[in-house]
Write a protein that holds these residues in place. Structure first.
Motif, mmCIF file in Angstrom:
data_model
loop_
_atom_site.group_PDB
_atom_site.id
_atom_site.type_symbol
_atom_site.label_atom_id
_atom_site.label_comp_id
_atom_site.label_asym_id
_atom_site.label_seq_id
_atom_site.Cartn_x
_atom_site.Cartn_y
_atom_site.Cartn_z
ATOM 1 N N LYS A 1 27.574 -49.245 -27.663
ATOM 2 C CA LYS A 1 28.779 -49.952 -27.219
ATOM 3 C C LYS A 1 28.459 -50.806 -25.999
ATOM 4 O O LYS A 1 27.613 -50.456 -25.173
ATOM 5 C CB LYS A 1 29.883 -48.953 -26.888
ATOM 6 C CG LYS A 1 30.338 -48.123 -28.082
ATOM 7 C CD LYS A 1 31.506 -47.226 -27.717
ATOM 8 C CE LYS A 1 31.900 -46.333 -28.880
ATOM 9 N NZ LYS A 1 32.322 -47.112 -30.049
ATOM 10 N N ASP B 1 32.613 -56.567 -31.818
ATOM 11 C CA ASP B 1 31.520 -55.598 -32.011
ATOM 12 C C ASP B 1 30.196 -56.270 -31.663
ATOM 13 O O ASP B 1 29.467 -56.751 -32.534
ATOM 14 C CB ASP B 1 31.507 -55.091 -33.448
ATOM 15 C CG ASP B 1 32.746 -54.300 -33.798
ATOM 16 O OD1 ASP B 1 33.233 -53.574 -32.920
ATOM 17 O OD2 ASP B 1 33.234 -54.418 -34.940
ATOM 18 N N GLN C 1 27.025 -55.035 -33.297
ATOM 19 C CA GLN C 1 26.971 -55.434 -34.711
ATOM 20 C C GLN C 1 26.532 -56.888 -34.834
ATOM 21 O O GLN C 1 25.719 -57.242 -35.700
ATOM 22 C CB GLN C 1 28.345 -55.255 -35.360
ATOM 23 C CG GLN C 1 28.377 -55.551 -36.853
ATOM 24 C CD GLN C 1 27.727 -54.463 -37.680
ATOM 25 O OE1 GLN C 1 27.874 -53.282 -37.387
ATOM 26 N NE2 GLN C 1 26.999 -54.846 -38.715
ATOM 27 N N LYS D 1 27.088 -48.333 -33.919
ATOM 28 C CA LYS D 1 28.364 -47.966 -33.292
ATOM 29 C C LYS D 1 28.150 -47.297 -31.942
ATOM 30 O O LYS D 1 28.984 -47.419 -31.034
ATOM 31 C CB LYS D 1 29.151 -47.044 -34.223
ATOM 32 C CG LYS D 1 29.722 -47.751 -35.450
ATOM 33 C CD LYS D 1 30.413 -46.764 -36.379
ATOM 34 C CE LYS D 1 30.924 -47.470 -37.635
ATOM 35 N NZ LYS D 1 31.533 -46.521 -38.599
#
Length: 498
Positions: free
Chosen positions: A91, A36, A39, A88
């Motif tokens: 990406k 991720d 993140q 989220k």
């Protein structure tokens, strides 16, 4: 720099507004990745939040043949801008991020970074920490080449300068390393950059190494031998929170390239006339998080040694040593260790005051420090104390703190400052007040002590600070070692150019 609604009046009076934080991450191995990345960048920016609290931003790329970046940026703290859903939606396989305090340009949304442009050679995203020493001259050059600029930010100026074809150098299309080297020839400081194009990130540090930048390696949390990515950051303090290991600093003048396959040095540019490095010494004193590593040593350890040197230079009889939380705490522990005078907490800091609103009430504004600090009376009453702080800028905050301690029963309050007096502006990314505003230019130590109600006041010497920084440095005997002390001595690495 404008006074922000997230900063109290007393904080504004006391603080130096400093530079920015930059961060980049590339996932290893085949893409699309399971890491991720957005993140990771968000957590990295949270760790760098102390370097800039006005705005934040992230630009993401899916790499390979993708030519569009996903970008989210705006005014405010990282946590306010990047909800779980926002992260989220960003990406990608690589990306860069930025936290900002304004220096050369105002505090407006148009100046939020990373800056993204679409050039003839593809999209480019740039995040910058520092301030160009010759921004005026470079700006005139870019405008003369027919390029319009939408802001006064030197970070946008860098982005546009990278996209220009140099008039006297043949560059083959999208040869970004050559373009970066040409930019570095045009201006030698001050900048640490993360630059993203399609499938790679460049980390760039000016030839003097004035601003920090380091490299980390992300490892799998389940398989410690498996590499998951590479990161580049202004500071190493956030590496543990993302499962990364500190590898090393980016060298002064170095261009590093991060890809899915790892990182490599593209080139290292030397300094003119063999001048020494000029890493900002105030990074150790004030700006960095104490758990960051610079030049092979922990910032906390340097601050501890500053306290030791301060004790050797300006000891006075006292019953206890304490600090203004939390900025002077490491130095206070060093002072206590060197003198065997016990360290005792005397102030409690209310962490819920100061970064929520500016109180318009004149009565509550006058309470100032009393809203933010409480004296621990049992530790103070009847005591002669030495109070350590990391710096004094305008001198508006220390007086009320001393009054608070005297009202709690302190019999003597001796102020010791774990850095030399600030006397000059920076011009390299630190928003230091004008020379007339700096209290050290208006008062002697004795005059300032009387002004703030202290029994005595002394600063750490420039020589003491240098000794504290260099003492445990792994390569302290290298001729390459050097630190910028311009704000303390007026000695700049290069002559300011307009």
């Amino acid at each position: 720099m404008t006074l922000q609604s997230s900063m109290s009046v007393e904080e504004y009076d006391r603080q130096l507004r400093h530079e920015c934080g930059v961060f980049g991450c590339v996932a290893s191995g085949p893409w699309p990745t399971n890491t991720d990345v957005s993140q990771v960048i968000c957590l990295g920016l949270l760790a760098l939040q102390h370097r800039g609290q006005e705005s934040a931003g992230i630009a993401m790329s899916e790499g390979d043949n993708h030519t569009q970046f996903k970008v989210k940026k705006g005014m405010g703290l990282v946590t306010n801008l990047f909800s779980d859903d926002a992260v989220k939606n960003l990406k990608g396989n690589l990306g860069i991020g930025h936290t900002r305090y304004s220096t050369s340009a105002g505090s407006e949304e148009v100046n939020c970074q990373p800056f993204v442009v679409h050039s003839a050679h593809g999209a480019l995203a740039v995040a910058h920490n520092g301030e160009l020493f010759n921004a005026g001259r470079l700006r005139r050059m870019v405008l003369a080449r027919g390029v319009g600029l939408s802001t006064h930010s030197d970070s946008e100026l860098i982005t546009q300068a990278l996209c220009l074809n140099p008039p006297d150098i043949e560059i083959d299309g999208p040869d970004w390393p050559a373009r970066i080297r040409h930019f570095m020839e045009l201006t030698k400081l001050s900048y640490s950059l993360v630059i993203m194009e399609k499938d790679r990130i460049f980390g760039v540090r000016d030839p003097y190494g004035n601003r920090p930048l380091c490299i980390g390696r992300m490892m799998s949390l389940t398989d410690t031998d498996k590499e998951e990515g590479w990161v580049v950051s202004s500071e190493s303090c956030g590496f543990l929170s993302i499962g990364a290991r500190y590898i090393r600093d980016v060298y002064p003048g170095e261009i590093v390239e991060l890809t899915r396959d790892g990182f490599q040095t593209i080139s290292i540019m030397g300094r003119p006339h063999n001048r020494p490095q000029a890493f900002c010494i105030f990074e150790y004193v004030y700006f960095a998080r104490p758990d960051s590593i610079y030049e092979g040593q922990m910032v906390y350890s340097v601050r501890l040694r500053c306290g030791i040197m301060l004790a050797r230079e300006s000891l006075v009889e006292a019953d206890i040593v304490s600090s203004v939380p939390e900025s002077g705490t490491a130095a206070a522990h060093g002072f206590s260790t060197e003198t065997n005078i016990p360290f005792v907490e005397v102030l409690y800091k209310n962490r819920y005051i100061g970064r929520t609103f500016i109180q318009p009430s004149a009565r509550l504004r006058k309470l100032g420090v009393a809203k933010k600090f409480g004296a621990i009376a049992e530790n103070v009453a009847g005591k002669r104390m030495i109070l350590i702080d990391d710096s004094i800028v305008r001198g508006n905050t220390m007086g009320p703190i001393i009054k608070l301690l005297r009202d709690a029963g302190a019999t003597e309050v001796h102020i010791r400052v774990a850095s030399p007096p600030l006397k000059f502006t920076c011009n390299m990314g630190i928003n230091i007040p004008t020379r007339d505003e700096l209290i050290a230019n208006r008062m002697t130590n004795d005059q300032l002590a009387k002004h703030i109600g202290a029994d005595s006041l002394a600063y750490l010497s420039v020589e003491g600070l240098r000794a504290a920084v260099i003492d445990k440095m792994p390569n302290k005997n290298s001729k390459e070692i050097g630190h910028c002390t311009a704000c303390l001595t007026g000695e700049y690495p290069e002559e300011l150019s307009f």
